[in-house]
Design an enzyme around this catalytic site. Sequence first.
Site, PDB file in Angstrom:
ATOM      1  N   HIS A   1      -0.506  -9.663  10.301  1.00 54.94           N
ATOM      2  CA  HIS A   1      -0.177  -8.353  10.854  1.00 54.94           C
ATOM      3  C   HIS A   1      -0.176  -8.369  12.385  1.00 54.94           C
ATOM      4  CE1 HIS A   1       0.118  -6.472   7.029  1.00 54.94           C
ATOM      5  NE2 HIS A   1      -1.157  -6.581   6.725  1.00 54.94           N
ATOM      6  N   GLU A   2      -0.890  -9.312  12.990  1.00 56.32           N
ATOM      7  CA  GLU A   2      -0.918  -9.374  14.454  1.00 56.32           C
ATOM      8  C   GLU A   2       0.073 -10.395  15.008  1.00 56.32           C
ATOM      9  OE1 GLU A   2      -4.903 -11.192  15.647  1.00 56.32           O
ATOM     10  OE2 GLU A   2      -5.110 -10.923  13.483  1.00 56.32           O
TER      11      GLU A   2
ATOM     12  N   GLN B   1      -4.328  -6.087  -7.257  1.00 57.69           N
ATOM     13  CA  GLN B   1      -4.572  -6.984  -6.121  1.00 57.69           C
ATOM     14  C   GLN B   1      -5.968  -6.758  -5.561  1.00 57.69           C
ATOM     15  OE1 GLN B   1      -3.140  -6.702  -1.893  1.00 57.69           O
ATOM     16  NE2 GLN B   1      -1.767  -8.348  -2.548  1.00 57.69           N
TER      17      GLN B   1
ATOM     18  N   ARG C   1       9.520  -3.018  -1.285  1.00 59.41           N
ATOM     19  CA  ARG C   1      10.310  -1.884  -0.797  1.00 59.41           C
ATOM     20  C   ARG C   1      11.642  -1.709  -1.542  1.00 59.41           C
ATOM     21  NH1 ARG C   1      10.694  -3.209   5.333  1.00 59.41           N
ATOM     22  NH2 ARG C   1      11.123  -5.224   4.366  1.00 59.41           N
TER      23      ARG C   1
ATOM     24  N   GLN D   1      10.669   3.118   8.070  1.00 52.37           N
ATOM     25  CA  GLN D   1      10.409   4.453   8.598  1.00 52.37           C
ATOM     26  C   GLN D   1       9.579   5.351   7.690  1.00 52.37           C
ATOM     27  OE1 GLN D   1      14.784   4.740  10.467  1.00 52.37           O
ATOM     28  NE2 GLN D   1      13.638   6.626  10.665  1.00 52.37           N
TER      29      GLN D   1
ATOM     30  N   CYS E   1      17.385  -1.242  -0.316  1.00 52.78           N
ATOM     31  CA  CYS E   1      16.415  -1.101   0.774  1.00 52.78           C
ATOM     32  C   CYS E   1      17.029  -1.650   2.054  1.00 52.78           C
ATOM     33  CB  CYS E   1      15.139  -1.865   0.423  1.00 52.78           C
ATOM     34  SG  CYS E   1      14.017  -2.106   1.819  1.00 52.78           S
TER      35      CYS E   1
ATOM     36  N   GLU F   1      -1.482 -12.836   5.097  1.00 52.82           N
ATOM     37  CA  GLU F   1      -1.293 -11.726   6.028  1.00 52.82           C
ATOM     38  C   GLU F   1      -2.458 -11.519   6.987  1.00 52.82           C
ATOM     39  OE1 GLU F   1       2.328 -10.797   3.815  1.00 52.82           O
ATOM     40  OE2 GLU F   1       0.452 -11.708   3.257  1.00 52.82           O
TER      41      GLU F   1
ATOM     42  N   GLN G   1      27.026   9.209  11.370  1.00 53.65           N
ATOM     43  CA  GLN G   1      26.330   8.360  12.336  1.00 53.65           C
ATOM     44  C   GLN G   1      25.852   7.042  11.720  1.00 53.65           C
ATOM     45  OE1 GLN G   1      25.638   9.117  15.685  1.00 53.65           O
ATOM     46  NE2 GLN G   1      26.817  11.004  15.601  1.00 53.65           N
TER      47      GLN G   1
ATOM     48  N   GLY H   1      21.354  16.845  11.121  1.00 51.94           N
ATOM     49  CA  GLY H   1      21.586  17.030  12.546  1.00 51.94           C
ATOM     50  C   GLY H   1      22.102  18.402  12.897  1.00 51.94           C
TER      51      GLY H   1
ATOM     52  N   TYR I   1      -5.734 -11.447   6.269  1.00 56.94           N
ATOM     53  CA  TYR I   1      -6.929 -10.814   5.717  1.00 56.94           C
ATOM     54  C   TYR I   1      -8.051 -11.855   5.552  1.00 56.94           C
ATOM     55  CZ  TYR I   1      -4.031  -6.677   4.979  1.00 56.94           C
ATOM     56  OH  TYR I   1      -3.223  -5.590   5.182  1.00 56.94           O
TER      57      TYR I   1
ATOM     58  N   ARG J   1      -2.042 -14.990  -3.517  1.00 58.04           N
ATOM     59  CA  ARG J   1      -1.056 -14.736  -2.459  1.00 58.04           C
ATOM     60  C   ARG J   1      -1.419 -15.630  -1.280  1.00 58.04           C
ATOM     61  NH1 ARG J   1       1.677  -9.752  -1.055  1.00 58.04           N
ATOM     62  NH2 ARG J   1       2.934 -10.148   0.812  1.00 58.04           N
TER      63      ARG J   1
ATOM     64  N   HIS K   1       0.857  -1.183   0.000  1.00 54.62           N
ATOM     65  CA  HIS K   1       0.000   0.000   0.000  1.00 54.62           C
ATOM     66  C   HIS K   1       0.891   1.231   0.000  1.00 54.62           C
ATOM     67  CE1 HIS K   1      -4.064   1.541   0.313  1.00 54.62           C
ATOM     68  NE2 HIS K   1      -3.606   2.495   1.111  1.00 54.62           N
TER      69      HIS K   1
ATOM     70  N   LYS L   1       6.462   4.571  28.386  1.00 55.50           N
ATOM     71  CA  LYS L   1       7.001   3.304  27.906  1.00 55.50           C
ATOM     72  C   LYS L   1       8.344   3.510  27.237  1.00 55.50           C
ATOM     73  CE  LYS L   1       4.974   1.427  24.306  1.00 55.50           C
ATOM     74  NZ  LYS L   1       3.974   0.713  23.485  1.00 55.50           N
TER      75      LYS L   1
END
Length: 674
Positions: A259-260, A107, A318, A346, A341, A171, A418, A650, A173, A221, A33, A568
């Site tokens: 996903h869970e 899809q 990705r 992020q 990749c 996944e 860094q 930075g 669904y 899939r 997505h 947390k």
Amino acid sequence: MTGMKGMSYPNLLSPLKLGPIHLPNRVVMGSMHTGMEDWPWQLSDLATFYAERAAGGVGLIITGGFSPTLRGTLYPLASNVTFPWSLWGHRKVTEGVHANGGKILLQLLHAGRYSVHPFSQAPSALRARINRFTPTAMSDTQINHTIRAYGTAAKRAQQAGYDGVEIMGSEGYLLNQFLARCTNQRTDHYGGSFENRARLSLAVVRAVRAACGDDFAIVYRQSMLDLVEGGLSAAEVDQLALWLEAAGVDALNTGIGWHESKVPTIVTSVPRAAFSDCSARIKQLVDIPVIASNRINVPEVAETILAAEQADLVSMARPLLADSAWVQKAASGQSQQINVCIACNQACLDHVFIGKKAGCLVNPRAGREREISLAAVASPKTLHVVGAGPAGLSAAVEAARRGHRVMLYERSAKIGGQFNLAAAIPGKEEFKATLVYYQQQLRATGVQVQLNTAYTVGLADKADHVILASGVQPRQLAMQSNAKVQVIPYDQLLSGQRQAGRRVAVIGAGGIGFDVSSYLIGSDSSQVNATWRAQWGVETAADGGLVAAAPAQSNCEAIYLLQRKTTKHGKGLGLTSGWVHRSHLQHAGVEMLGGVDYLGVDEQGLQIKQAGLKKTLAVDTVVICAGQTSVDGLARELEAVGQGFTVIGGAKLAAELDAKRAIREGMEAVLALG
């Protein structure tokens, strides 16, 4: 493995027939997505995005998911093909891909209980732990409507010029929910036995084939490893693959994890090609092509999978966000020029999950192809870039690509800033690939690099403009080492200048504190995949793919991760990856303490106060990860002499290291020059 032009990856670059369509190579841009599918007015952006990937050599593209019904949408009304006009505008997507020699599938995805709205449906009324809405259990009438809707949606896709569809059955669904016992508690002919639980998936395939005929590709899939309790067994996965082949699918794509699931499947700490054995097992069972997926990001890995006959194609999403010319570079013997990749999540998944358009940390142009041109500038300038961290590297390379004359100054002996420290963290080794890419790009674009050179304002006389990317330095605390306890700033530890002892307190629980804790835990690099699977309890032969985990054994006797805040630990970590870092530290026994005041060190260790009580942590090392300060002194000097300059990365804002922002600002600083 770069060899002769076009001969480095003979399997990867060989053609293949997938059902009715002919592909020029084995590279699939898998579904993800992007945030450009949700509304019709975004389709021009999506068309440009996919057309550029097709021009870059991708053989087959699969879009993000579109629901065949309104109740199956991920978000209210978003990304659906439920009305006759739903595919308005999709013609520009398919025509753009076809004009550049590619093929594209739409899809079809019904989200089931993952739909984030109150009208969600599922096999049973069981709420997913990642969703606040509880679905309603589907009636027979609703199931039959959904089956017909898949056929109708596929026909609309065919009319819009798509070469086929991918049916999302993994996944977690809807179709996957019907298959798994943990989400299907029905007692009718859609529940109970596996034959019953598979009934909907097979009916959907048959409905699509009936609606579209044989001259239309159908990829399914399939979840080959659910990674949830109560998920499919290996025998059920195998049986479903055979049934799907018999039902008429042209290829099986690999889906890994729900996903869970509490097991990471795509973040950077997951070993490359960690799940290729799943596709290899299915490939031995069926005669149709099988597509491998998950953490395949460089041509060498893809070629190895294909050469070992673990799959017929490889799916990457990705990696093609990071570099649209991935295939083209592999085919021309320039694999080291690929912008790899790093699986950080992020700018892609983290953006999408908060309703933003997907981007890419290492390629900030991704998703903005219509907005950002690659054309050369009309009036080149002489630019000085100060600092060769991510921000400076981005600015230097982007400027040189557009025709500017660029000199890059770096005070240390190597580029990377860094990023070199990040690459030292176990599980973040991918970051090294970004530095290899930039090293290659500096050479290819003709940037003049001056290492071991501290930039002075006197050098600016020769520049039309200066881009100041001088980075950050660790913030120091008023805490001194003694004979028993050493106090180390994080950069000295991660660079190897200093070594920690066996009992360590890490002050600061932001991203750097988590990285330092992972560094102290260490890793076994001799059996990367086997070690990783043991730590997370992954076993492909087990039901759901899960067994008891064997947590990582830390290299340290004790690690304390401390913060002043009472929130947390790691609250500011990535939305889709932060839980992985927290779990890793918890499994390894890192003790996380919040609401801490630091009183200093003595011969007994670190003295702290927590909840009004004084405590002694018996440590031999304290690592300071208490933030950074900008190295920006040159800005005032440049301003004093009237030199035009831009401050980025930075040096502009030191608050928590953010390579995504740094690399984006490097590009934007160049664009602002015209």
